[in-house]
Write a protein that holds these residues in place. Structure first.
Motif, PDB file in Angstrom:
ATOM      1  N   GLU A 118      15.393  87.909  23.399  1.00  0.00           N
ATOM      2  CA  GLU A 118      15.317  86.962  24.497  1.00  0.00           C
ATOM      3  C   GLU A 118      14.119  86.041  24.335  1.00  0.00           C
ATOM      4  O   GLU A 118      14.191  84.826  24.529  1.00  0.00           O
ATOM      5  N   LEU A 119      12.981  86.671  23.939  1.00  0.00           N
ATOM      6  CA  LEU A 119      11.765  85.887  23.739  1.00  0.00           C
ATOM      7  C   LEU A 119      11.929  84.885  22.610  1.00  0.00           C
ATOM      8  O   LEU A 119      11.527  83.724  22.720  1.00  0.00           O
ATOM      9  N   VAL A 120      12.557  85.357  21.513  1.00  0.00           N
ATOM     10  CA  VAL A 120      12.756  84.483  20.352  1.00  0.00           C
ATOM     11  C   VAL A 120      13.690  83.333  20.686  1.00  0.00           C
ATOM     12  O   VAL A 120      13.441  82.171  20.363  1.00  0.00           O
ATOM     13  N   VAL A 121      14.788  83.678  21.348  1.00  0.00           N
ATOM     14  CA  VAL A 121      15.781  82.649  21.669  1.00  0.00           C
ATOM     15  C   VAL A 121      15.168  81.559  22.544  1.00  0.00           C
ATOM     16  O   VAL A 121      15.421  80.371  22.365  1.00  0.00           O
ATOM     17  N   GLU A 122      14.323  81.997  23.499  1.00  0.00           N
ATOM     18  CA  GLU A 122      13.740  81.039  24.421  1.00  0.00           C
ATOM     19  C   GLU A 122      12.503  80.342  23.857  1.00  0.00           C
ATOM     20  O   GLU A 122      12.159  79.249  24.282  1.00  0.00           O
ATOM     21  N   ASN A 123      11.830  80.997  22.918  1.00  0.00           N
ATOM     22  CA  ASN A 123      10.543  80.456  22.457  1.00  0.00           C
ATOM     23  C   ASN A 123      10.473  80.249  20.956  1.00  0.00           C
ATOM     24  O   ASN A 123       9.396  80.100  20.398  1.00  0.00           O
ATOM     25  N   THR A 124      11.602  80.279  20.297  1.00  0.00           N
ATOM     26  CA  THR A 124      11.595  80.195  18.841  1.00  0.00           C
ATOM     27  C   THR A 124      11.158  78.845  18.309  1.00  0.00           C
ATOM     28  O   THR A 124      10.793  78.716  17.149  1.00  0.00           O
ATOM     29  N   GLY A 125      11.246  77.830  19.166  1.00  0.00           N
ATOM     30  CA  GLY A 125      10.939  76.489  18.675  1.00  0.00           C
ATOM     31  C   GLY A 125      12.157  75.815  18.098  1.00  0.00           C
ATOM     32  O   GLY A 125      12.116  74.663  17.671  1.00  0.00           O
ATOM     33  N   THR A 126      13.280  76.535  18.074  1.00  0.00           N
ATOM     34  CA  THR A 126      14.539  75.981  17.580  1.00  0.00           C
ATOM     35  C   THR A 126      15.505  75.880  18.751  1.00  0.00           C
ATOM     36  O   THR A 126      15.670  76.836  19.521  1.00  0.00           O
ATOM     37  N   ALA A 127      16.158  74.766  18.878  1.00  0.00           N
ATOM     38  CA  ALA A 127      17.152  74.594  19.933  1.00  0.00           C
ATOM     39  C   ALA A 127      18.395  75.407  19.594  1.00  0.00           C
ATOM     40  O   ALA A 127      18.883  75.362  18.460  1.00  0.00           O
ATOM     41  N   ILE A 128      18.905  76.184  20.578  1.00  0.00           N
ATOM     42  CA  ILE A 128      20.069  77.037  20.349  1.00  0.00           C
ATOM     43  C   ILE A 128      21.117  76.740  21.419  1.00  0.00           C
ATOM     44  O   ILE A 128      20.836  76.756  22.628  1.00  0.00           O
ATOM     45  N   LEU A 129      22.337  76.490  20.959  1.00  0.00           N
ATOM     46  CA  LEU A 129      23.494  76.255  21.819  1.00  0.00           C
ATOM     47  C   LEU A 129      24.569  77.282  21.503  1.00  0.00           C
ATOM     48  O   LEU A 129      24.710  77.699  20.343  1.00  0.00           O
ATOM     49  N   VAL A 130      25.330  77.689  22.521  1.00  0.00           N
ATOM     50  CA  VAL A 130      26.533  78.487  22.306  1.00  0.00           C
ATOM     51  C   VAL A 130      27.702  77.667  22.823  1.00  0.00           C
ATOM     52  O   VAL A 130      27.706  77.207  23.988  1.00  0.00           O
ATOM     53  N   ILE A 131      28.681  77.471  21.938  1.00  0.00           N
ATOM     54  CA  ILE A 131      29.824  76.610  22.250  1.00  0.00           C
ATOM     55  C   ILE A 131      31.099  77.448  22.263  1.00  0.00           C
ATOM     56  O   ILE A 131      31.338  78.250  21.347  1.00  0.00           O
ATOM     57  N   GLU A 132      31.919  77.296  23.296  1.00  0.00           N
ATOM     58  CA  GLU A 132      33.212  77.980  23.392  1.00  0.00           C
ATOM     59  C   GLU A 132      34.236  77.004  23.946  1.00  0.00           C
ATOM     60  O   GLU A 132      33.986  76.328  24.963  1.00  0.00           O
ATOM     61  N   ASN A 133      35.391  76.928  23.257  1.00  0.00           N
ATOM     62  CA  ASN A 133      36.447  75.982  23.658  1.00  0.00           C
ATOM     63  C   ASN A 133      35.921  74.552  23.730  1.00  0.00           C
ATOM     64  O   ASN A 133      36.313  73.763  24.592  1.00  0.00           O
ATOM     65  N   GLY A 134      35.009  74.224  22.835  1.00  0.00           N
ATOM     66  CA  GLY A 134      34.501  72.868  22.745  1.00  0.00           C
ATOM     67  C   GLY A 134      33.468  72.528  23.791  1.00  0.00           C
ATOM     68  O   GLY A 134      32.999  71.377  23.844  1.00  0.00           O
ATOM     69  N   LYS A 135      33.097  73.532  24.656  1.00  0.00           N
ATOM     70  CA  LYS A 135      32.134  73.261  25.716  1.00  0.00           C
ATOM     71  C   LYS A 135      30.870  74.102  25.529  1.00  0.00           C
ATOM     72  O   LYS A 135      30.906  75.180  24.926  1.00  0.00           O
ATOM     73  N   ILE A 136      29.777  73.583  26.068  1.00  0.00           N
ATOM     74  CA  ILE A 136      28.493  74.295  25.976  1.00  0.00           C
ATOM     75  C   ILE A 136      28.468  75.379  27.050  1.00  0.00           C
ATOM     76  O   ILE A 136      28.643  75.081  28.249  1.00  0.00           O
ATOM     77  N   VAL A 137      28.264  76.643  26.619  1.00  0.00           N
ATOM     78  CA  VAL A 137      28.191  77.749  27.584  1.00  0.00           C
ATOM     79  C   VAL A 137      26.767  78.307  27.682  1.00  0.00           C
ATOM     80  O   VAL A 137      26.483  79.104  28.584  1.00  0.00           O
ATOM     81  N   ILE A 190      21.472  71.299  11.623  1.00  0.00           N
ATOM     82  CA  ILE A 190      22.095  72.336  12.446  1.00  0.00           C
ATOM     83  C   ILE A 190      22.643  73.445  11.550  1.00  0.00           C
ATOM     84  O   ILE A 190      23.052  73.212  10.405  1.00  0.00           O
ATOM     85  N   THR A 191      22.614  74.651  12.106  1.00  0.00           N
ATOM     86  CA  THR A 191      23.215  75.814  11.453  1.00  0.00           C
ATOM     87  C   THR A 191      24.193  76.401  12.453  1.00  0.00           C
ATOM     88  O   THR A 191      23.809  76.740  13.588  1.00  0.00           O
ATOM     89  N   ALA A 192      25.450  76.513  12.084  1.00  0.00           N
ATOM     90  CA  ALA A 192      26.504  76.969  12.988  1.00  0.00           C
ATOM     91  C   ALA A 192      27.148  78.236  12.448  1.00  0.00           C
ATOM     92  O   ALA A 192      27.483  78.312  11.260  1.00  0.00           O
ATOM     93  N   THR A 193      27.332  79.243  13.337  1.00  0.00           N
ATOM     94  CA  THR A 193      27.922  80.522  12.942  1.00  0.00           C
ATOM     95  C   THR A 193      28.858  80.989  14.048  1.00  0.00           C
ATOM     96  O   THR A 193      28.501  80.960  15.236  1.00  0.00           O
ATOM     97  N   VAL A 194      30.051  81.446  13.652  1.00  0.00           N
ATOM     98  CA  VAL A 194      31.006  81.994  14.613  1.00  0.00           C
ATOM     99  C   VAL A 194      30.618  83.442  14.909  1.00  0.00           C
ATOM    100  O   VAL A 194      30.387  84.231  13.986  1.00  0.00           O
ATOM    101  N   ILE A 195      30.545  83.789  16.206  1.00  0.00           N
ATOM    102  CA  ILE A 195      30.260  85.182  16.579  1.00  0.00           C
ATOM    103  C   ILE A 195      31.511  85.993  16.264  1.00  0.00           C
ATOM    104  O   ILE A 195      32.604  85.682  16.756  1.00  0.00           O
ATOM    105  N   PRO A 196      31.384  87.049  15.416  1.00  0.00           N
ATOM    106  CA  PRO A 196      32.567  87.826  15.005  1.00  0.00           C
ATOM    107  C   PRO A 196      33.377  88.333  16.204  1.00  0.00           C
ATOM    108  O   PRO A 196      32.814  88.808  17.197  1.00  0.00           O
ATOM    109  N   GLY A 197      34.710  88.212  16.091  1.00  0.00           N
ATOM    110  CA  GLY A 197      35.606  88.712  17.132  1.00  0.00           C
ATOM    111  C   GLY A 197      35.734  87.810  18.332  1.00  0.00           C
ATOM    112  O   GLY A 197      36.362  88.183  19.333  1.00  0.00           O
ATOM    113  N   THR A 198      35.098  86.619  18.269  1.00  0.00           N
ATOM    114  CA  THR A 198      35.165  85.682  19.394  1.00  0.00           C
ATOM    115  C   THR A 198      35.484  84.281  18.880  1.00  0.00           C
ATOM    116  O   THR A 198      35.565  84.042  17.665  1.00  0.00           O
TER     117      THR A 198
END
Length: 771
Positions: A301-320, A388-396
């Motif tokens: 949680e700390l890394v995701v929020e403070n890593t210095g890298t912008a992180i997006l999660v996209i599902e069905n073409g929308k930002i979640v 950008i680096t994009a990766t599909v979450i397995p099983g989703t």
């Protein structure tokens, strides 16, 4: 009874009862009981025979399953076999006393065994009770330290053990107490180690080091536990079990349980306690895993929020999901982004291509690029750049996108490119050599001026270590490396280095500059100037000045009337220090010739010097040696130089230098000095000759004056004598004419004496002025 009958009865009886014993016990019984039977039937006292039967044998028979009634049955069987013989009556009375005595002894052993079994069951029940309570504590545990304290408390308070403590194995081989319970303090356990020393050979240290359970009792004979045993007995502890604790096949420490009984920790009790230790080890591993998992979750949680890298999660073409860095870079809040198509962050002209890649990634992840550069648009409509680096979450169908803004980097790249172009122009066109070398001395790049300076091709240099190019004398390389590493600590200073290029010595001036990346040294920029000619000129000029100073001191000494021998000895000392040889000698020819040397060397050696020609000789390289070289070799010398001293085509002497080493000396300086020294010696010899001539002239003038006086007195007497005693006028006239001629000659002599005195005064004044 006779032995034959006894043997027969024994064999028949043992054949029937032996099958009641195990094979191992059968051998023991046959060997030991047979002797007792022989003694009984031979008439020995039955009471004494029973006393000889050891308790250990009886205990083994009982523990094999034999009961008192089994012993009675076997004795009845034996009595029946015995009654078949006529001698029965003779031994019946003794046998009748034997049977009850044997039964009494067996009952005593039996009772002891029953008592020990009861104690063993009590201890097993104690260990089982502790195990049960510990398992309950394990299921409730949420903190490792609290669990260890609770386990130690249960062992002491619920199990009735005297003391318990847990020690963890530290990397420095010490054992750190982390929990304990019982009427004692840590004073005797804080010094425990698990190395192979006296403090590490106790139960706890040994269990950790040997990775197994260690049990020590009061009665144990092992001397290695003596220090521990003495401390334990002081506190009422008579036995201990130290059981290692394992986490992921690593021994992390030991659980030590102390008992007041000297015979505690039998096999069953120990097995239960080891089960307890295993349960505790599993609980520790589980708590640590849980703690690590919680820490990782918090870290995630700390890394995701403070890593210095912008992180997006996209599902069905929308930002979640969007983290804080996305808000910072885009200018949008999370509320403005979540639920919106991700394409709102893309320039209109790029949306179709990025959307194509996104759909391809969902359909076939291997076919879509995982990382690439894009342009994105912030809330203000400004175009920015990102990787950008994009990766599909397995099983989703969710895609995690990390976005790294490179807008500033792109601008820097543009400026850097311009800077590099300017740098390359300077680098390639500089008249000075420029070499880039990494901190491990590998040459990364160099310009053409450096290649010309080294006389090498680029492929011979790039990628090689400069220490391997053969430029430096091996003897001087350690000192050069010392200067190199001093540069790593930023103690910069320009260096004058001698290098060997194609067999020729060159002198290079190096200006090293340490370059850093993120504060870490990574390369040296070396600016190099060939100063060989400049240094040679400076050296020649310096040598010439030093030589002139030496000769000026000789000239001044001559003028001041100093002794030539003393002056040349001083010259020899100065020259020896200058060129670093072991001996300098100067030989002056002539009627009053002499030799000076520093240090003193035999005249016989110097007289063998060839003054006819200049020689530079390495004696060790010659096969045929002359007398001089043999003498020098005896004195330990390996090299010599001999230079004639010639002035105005006249040999006035020879200068000679010898060294015990075989290194080359400064021959040029010696030659320059020899040429000037020859002139100085020649002038000194002439000056001495002039001084002697001046002295002789003075003596002659004095003798001349005395002679005139001596002539004038007799001449006057002769004139008076003629006037008085010569009467013949003609004779008188002739004599007077001759005497007048003599007077005229004396007057001429007197005028010559006056002129000679004037010349003497002039020479005296000239000599005084020169001095």
């Amino acid at each position: 009874m006779d032995s034959e009958s006894i043997e027969k009865i024994w064999e028949e009886w043992f054949k029937e009862v032996s099958k009641e014993f195990s094979p191992e016990l059968r051998v023991v019984v046959k060997e030991r009981i047979k002797g007792y039977i022989y003694a009984l039937l031979s008439g020995e006292d039955s009471e004494k025979i029973v006393e000889q039967i050891d308790d250990e044998l009886i205990e083994r028979i009982i523990r094999s399953g034999s009961k008192p009634e089994d012993v009675v049955r076997r004795m009845e069987l034996f009595a029946n076999k015995l009654s078949e013989y006529e001698e029965f009556e003779k031994v019946a009375k003794n046998f009748a006393r034997f049977v009850p005595a044997l039964l009494r002894k067996m009952l005593g052993v039996y009772e002891r065994i029953l008592q020990e079994e009861q104690e063993r069951r009590k201890r097993a029940e104690r260990a089982l009770r502790v195990l049960s309570k510990v398992n309950e504590a394990v299921t409730r545990a949420s903190d490792e330290e609290e669990l260890l304290k609770e386990v130690c408390r249960i062992i002491v308070e619920e199990g009735g053990y005297a003391y318990a403590w847990v020690g963890y194995a530290e990397k420095d081989k010490t054992v750190k107490p982390v929990a304990a319970s019982g009427n004692d303090d840590y004073a005797w356990v804080i010094k425990v180690t698990w190395n192979d020393s006296e403090t590490g050979r106790g139960p706890v240290g040994s269990s950790i080091r040997l990775r197994k359970t260690v049990v020590v009792r009061e009665t144990d004979a092992d001397e290695s536990f003596k220090p521990w045993r003495e401390e334990a007995l002081k506190r009422g502890f008579r036995s201990v079990a130290a059981i290692p604790l394992h986490v992921e096949n690593e021994v992390i420490g030991s659980l030590a349980i102390y008992a007041p009984e000297p015979d505690a920790f039998d096999e069953e009790e120990l097995s239960l306690l080891e089960e307890l230790a295993e349960s505790l080890s599993n609980a520790i591993a589980s708590l640590r895993e849980k703690k690590e998992k919680e820490m990782l979750e918090k870290l995630y949680e700390l890394v995701v929020e403070n890593t210095g890298t912008a992180i997006l999660v996209i599902e069905n073409g929308k930002i979640v999901f969007a983290n804080k860095e996305v808000e910072k870079l885009s200018g949008y809040s999370r509320e403005e982004l979540v639920g919106k198509p991700f394409t709102i962050l893309l320039p209109e002209e790029d949306r179709k291509e990025i959307l194509r890649i996104h759909k391809l990634r969902l359909a076939d992840p291997e076919s879509a690029p995982r990382q690439y550069e894009i342009k994105y648009v912030d809330k203000e409509g400004r175009i920015r750049y990102a990787i950008i680096t994009a990766t599909v979450i397995p099983g989703t169908k969710r895609v995690v996108v990390s976005l790294m803004d490179i807008t500033e980097a792109k601008e820097m790249e543009r400026k850097l490119k311009e800077s590099e172009e300017r740098y390359r122009a300077v680098f390639e066109n500089s008249p000075l050599g420029i070499v880039l070398a990494s901190v491990d001395t590998t040459i990364l790049d160099c310009n053409n001026a450096a290649l010309r300076m080294f006389g090498m091709r680029r492929e011979d240099v790039i990628g090689k270590k400069w220490t391997e190019l053969g430029l430096f004398d091996d003897a001087k390389l350690p000192e050069i490396m010392k200067e190199f590493y001093r540069g790593l600590s930023e103690e910069f200073r320009e260096l004058d280095l001698e290098v060997n290029i194609g067999g020729k010595l060159k002198i290079l001036k190096v200006f090293p500059v340490l370059l850093k990346k993120e504060g870490v040294p990574y390369t040296f920029l070396n600016i190099i100037e060939d100063i060989t000619e400049k240094m040679i000129a400076e050296r020649k000029l310096r040598d010439a000045l030093e030589s002139l100073q030496i000769l000026r001191s000789v000239d001044l000494g001559i003028i001041e009337g100093k002794n030539l021998r003393d002056m040349l000895l001083e010259v020899a000392k100065v020259v020896r220090r200058k060129i670093g040889c072991d001996v300098i000698a100067i030989r002056v020819f002539g009627e009053n010739g002499f030799v000076v040397s520093d240090p003193e060397i035999g005249r016989s050696v110097l007289e063998k010097i060839d003054a006819e020609k200049e020689v530079v000789v390495n004696i060790l390289e010659k096969d045929d040696l002359n007398e001089l070289e043999v003498e020098l070799l005896k004195g330990g010398f390996a090299r010599y130089v001999s230079i004639p001293l010639i002035a105005r085509d006249e040999k006035v002497g020879v200068i000679f230098a010898a060294s015990k080493g075989i290194e080359g000396k400064d021959i040029d300086f010696l030659k320059t000095t020899a040429g000037q020294l020859a002139i100085a010696i020649h002038e000194a010899l002439l000056f001495e000759a002039k001084m002697k001539a001046y002295e002789q002239i003075e003596k002659n003038i004095e003798q001349f004056a005395i002679l005139v006086d001596h002539i004038r007195n007799p001449l006057a007497a002769a004139q008076g004598y003629v006037e008085i005693f010569v009467e013949n006028e003609e004779a008188k006239k002739k004599i007077k004419e001759q005497l007048d001629r003599v007077v005229e000659l004396v007057e001429q002599l007197e005028r010559g004496w006056v002129e000679s005195e004037a010349i003497r005064d002039y020479l005296r004044r000239e000599r005084e002025e020169r001095r």
